[in-house]
Scaffold this motif. Structure first.
Motif, PDB file in Angstrom:
ATOM      1  N   UNK A   1       2.973   0.282  -0.246  1.00 19.13           N
ATOM      2  CA  UNK A   1       3.342  -0.510  -1.424  1.00 19.13           C
ATOM      3  C   UNK A   1       4.410   0.253  -2.193  1.00 19.13           C
ATOM      4  N   UNK A   2       5.554  -0.385  -2.416  1.00 17.43           N
ATOM      5  CA  UNK A   2       6.647   0.239  -3.162  1.00 17.43           C
ATOM      6  C   UNK A   2       6.950  -0.617  -4.384  1.00 17.43           C
ATOM      7  N   UNK A   3       6.635  -0.090  -5.550  1.00 17.67           N
ATOM      8  CA  UNK A   3       6.864  -0.801  -6.815  1.00 17.67           C
ATOM      9  C   UNK A   3       8.230  -0.420  -7.362  1.00 17.67           C
ATOM     10  N   UNK A   4       9.253  -1.104  -6.878  1.00 21.79           N
ATOM     11  CA  UNK A   4      10.626  -0.785  -7.244  1.00 21.79           C
ATOM     12  C   UNK A   4      11.163  -1.634  -8.388  1.00 21.79           C
ATOM     13  N   UNK A   5      10.772  -2.895  -8.458  1.00 23.53           N
ATOM     14  CA  UNK A   5      11.343  -3.827  -9.435  1.00 23.53           C
ATOM     15  C   UNK A   5      11.130  -3.347 -10.866  1.00 23.53           C
ATOM     16  N   UNK A   6      12.171  -3.470 -11.683  1.00 23.79           N
ATOM     17  CA  UNK A   6      12.033  -3.136 -13.099  1.00 23.79           C
ATOM     18  C   UNK A   6      13.194  -3.752 -13.868  1.00 23.79           C
ATOM     19  N   UNK A   7      13.028  -3.843 -15.170  1.00 22.59           N
ATOM     20  CA  UNK A   7      14.099  -4.269 -16.051  1.00 22.59           C
ATOM     21  C   UNK A   7      14.351  -3.166 -17.064  1.00 22.59           C
ATOM     22  N   UNK A   8      15.580  -3.127 -17.572  1.00 20.67           N
ATOM     23  CA  UNK A   8      15.954  -2.055 -18.486  1.00 20.67           C
ATOM     24  C   UNK A   8      16.908  -2.618 -19.536  1.00 20.67           C
TER      25      UNK A   8
ATOM     26  N   UNK B   1       2.440  -3.411 -16.031  1.00 17.45           N
ATOM     27  CA  UNK B   1       1.188  -4.159 -15.898  1.00 17.45           C
ATOM     28  C   UNK B   1       1.105  -4.916 -14.574  1.00 17.45           C
ATOM     29  N   UNK B   2       2.135  -5.670 -14.238  1.00 22.28           N
ATOM     30  CA  UNK B   2       2.116  -6.442 -12.984  1.00 22.28           C
ATOM     31  C   UNK B   2       2.041  -5.544 -11.754  1.00 22.28           C
TER      32      UNK B   2
ATOM     33  N   UNK C   1      -0.898  -3.575  -7.119  1.00 28.88           N
ATOM     34  CA  UNK C   1      -1.265  -2.384  -6.362  1.00 28.88           C
ATOM     35  C   UNK C   1      -2.771  -2.213  -6.290  1.00 28.88           C
ATOM     36  N   UNK C   2      -3.457  -2.481  -7.379  1.00 30.33           N
ATOM     37  CA  UNK C   2      -4.919  -2.381  -7.374  1.00 30.33           C
ATOM     38  C   UNK C   2      -5.550  -3.297  -6.327  1.00 30.33           C
TER      39      UNK C   2
ATOM     40  N   UNK D   1      -5.083  -1.605  -3.033  1.00 29.81           N
ATOM     41  CA  UNK D   1      -5.995  -0.455  -2.949  1.00 29.81           C
ATOM     42  C   UNK D   1      -7.410  -0.921  -2.630  1.00 29.81           C
ATOM     43  N   UNK D   2      -7.846  -1.950  -3.320  1.00 31.12           N
ATOM     44  CA  UNK D   2      -9.196  -2.477  -3.097  1.00 31.12           C
ATOM     45  C   UNK D   2      -9.373  -2.921  -1.645  1.00 31.12           C
ATOM     46  N   UNK D   3      -8.372  -3.603  -1.110  1.00 32.43           N
ATOM     47  CA  UNK D   3      -8.441  -4.052   0.273  1.00 32.43           C
ATOM     48  C   UNK D   3      -8.427  -2.869   1.244  1.00 32.43           C
ATOM     49  N   UNK D   4      -7.604  -1.864   0.920  1.00 32.62           N
ATOM     50  CA  UNK D   4      -7.535  -0.679   1.763  1.00 32.62           C
ATOM     51  C   UNK D   4      -8.874   0.034   1.846  1.00 32.62           C
ATOM     52  N   UNK D   5      -9.515   0.199   0.696  1.00 33.06           N
ATOM     53  CA  UNK D   5     -10.808   0.888   0.661  1.00 33.06           C
ATOM     54  C   UNK D   5     -11.877   0.076   1.383  1.00 33.06           C
ATOM     55  N   UNK D   6     -11.882  -1.241   1.175  1.00 32.41           N
ATOM     56  CA  UNK D   6     -12.894  -2.090   1.807  1.00 32.41           C
ATOM     57  C   UNK D   6     -12.741  -2.114   3.321  1.00 32.41           C
ATOM     58  N   UNK D   7     -11.486  -1.952   3.794  1.00 32.49           N
ATOM     59  CA  UNK D   7     -11.232  -1.937   5.240  1.00 32.49           C
ATOM     60  C   UNK D   7     -11.346  -0.541   5.837  1.00 32.49           C
ATOM     61  N   UNK D   8     -11.479   0.456   4.981  1.00 34.24           N
ATOM     62  CA  UNK D   8     -11.615   1.820   5.459  1.00 34.24           C
ATOM     63  C   UNK D   8     -10.352   2.401   6.046  1.00 34.24           C
ATOM     64  N   UNK D   9      -9.203   1.920   5.557  1.00 38.71           N
ATOM     65  CA  UNK D   9      -7.938   2.454   6.062  1.00 38.71           C
ATOM     66  C   UNK D   9      -7.132   3.030   4.898  1.00 38.71           C
ATOM     67  N   UNK D  10      -6.169   3.848   5.203  1.00 35.27           N
ATOM     68  CA  UNK D  10      -5.357   4.453   4.153  1.00 35.27           C
ATOM     69  C   UNK D  10      -4.208   3.563   3.734  1.00 35.27           C
ATOM     70  N   UNK D  11      -3.569   3.964   2.650  1.00 40.70           N
ATOM     71  CA  UNK D  11      -2.395   3.252   2.152  1.00 40.70           C
ATOM     72  C   UNK D  11      -1.511   4.240   1.405  1.00 40.70           C
TER      73      UNK D  11
END
Length: 221
Positions: free
Chosen positions: A59-66, A88-89, A94-95, A98-108
Motif C-alpha cells: 500500500x502506497x499512500x502517495x496522494x496529497x494536496x498542498x 484521515x482517508x 490502510x487499516x 492491514x486488517x485483511x492482511x492479519x486475518x489472512x496471516x500474510x504480511x504487507x
C-alpha cells in the motif's frame, strides 16, 4: 514474484512515476480514479472500503494536496479537506488492508508520504505540515501496534521534487532561491523517488517505522 500494489495519486507527478516503474518491474498496480475513490470525502472512502476486493501486498499512500495557508488564515473547512486527503482517508484505507492482511496471516508493506516540512517548517504550509506530521505518527503506531504480524511500514519524505505541485506553489524567483539551498544543485526527479519507493516496498525486509528523508542534502545545511 509479482505483487499487488495499491497506490493513490497516480495520475501525475511522483505517483505517475511510481505506477510506471512498478509496472515496468512486472507488478500489478491498482490506482482507483477519483470517481471511484474521493479521498476528500470520508463517505466515498467508506463505500470504497466496503466494496473493495483488491488483496494488496503493498500500500502506497502517495496522494496529497498542498494549499497555502498560514496560522492566521486558519479555515476549518480547508483544514478538514486537507486532513481528509492527506491523513484521515489514507488511514481508513490502510487499516482495512492491514486488517485483511492479519486475518489472512500474510504480511504487507506500507509506505506513507511525509514531507521535509515536518522538520523544516515554512510560512504558509501550516495545514500541510500538520497533515504530514500526523501521517508519520501513524507510521510509527502501525509498527508499534501490529508487531509479530510481518507488517512493514515506513514514511518517505521528499524534499523539492520537480513536479507541477512545486511550480504551482512557488514563483520562478522563489524556485531559484529554493534550488540554491540544495547541495546537489538540482531538484529531485520524480523517478528517483519512485525507485526508492520500490526498494522500500519490494526489496526492503528490515527497515521499519522510519522516516526516510530524500532532499539532496538540504537539511544538512
Amino acid at each position: 514474484m509479482s505483487k499487488k500494489i495499491f497506490l493513490t495519486g497516480a495520475s501525475r507527478g511522483i505517483g505517475k512515476n511510481i505506477k510506471q516503474y512498478f509496472l515496468e518491474k512486472g507488478h500489478d498496480v491498482y490506482s482507483p480514479p477519483r470517481e471511484e475513490l474521493d479521498l476528500s470525502d470520508t463517505a466515498s472512502v467508506k463505500d470504497f472500503i466496503d466494496s473493495n476486493e483488491y488483496d494488496a501486498d503493498v500500500v502506497i499512500n502517495n496522494a496529497s494536496i498542498n494549499t497555502v495557508e498560514t496560522v492566521s488564515d486558519f479555515d476549518p473547512e480547508s483544514f478538514y479537506k486537507m486532513m481528509n486527503v492527506n491523513f484521515i482517508s489514507p488511514v481508513m484505507i490502510t487499516n482495512s488492508f492491514i486488517e485483511n492482511s492479519i486475518s489472512c496471516g500474510k504480511g504487507i508493506s506500507i509506505l506513507n508520504f511525509g514531507s521535509i516540512r515536518m522538520t523544516d517548517i515554512k510560512k504558509g504550509r501550516f495545514h500541510y505540515t500538520m497533515s504530514k506530521t500526523c501521517m508519520d505518527t501513524y507510521t510509527k503506531y502501525v509498527v508499534h501496534e501490529t508487531e509479530n504480524n510481518n507488517i512493514i511500514c515506513n514514511t518517505i519524505s521528499p524534499g523539492y521534487v520537480n513536479t507541477d505541485m512545486l511550480s504551482r506553489n512557488n514563483s520562478d524567483e522563489k524556485l531559484k532561491q529554493m534550488l540554491g539551498t540544495v547541495p546537489l544543485g538540482r531538484f529531485a526527479d520524480p523517478m528517483e523517488i519512485a525507485k526508492l519507493c520500490y526498494f522500500l516496498c519490494i526489496d526492503n525486509t528490515y527497515i521499519n517505522g522510519q522516516n526516510i528523508i530524500v532532499d539532496g542534502g538540504r537539511l544538512c545545511k
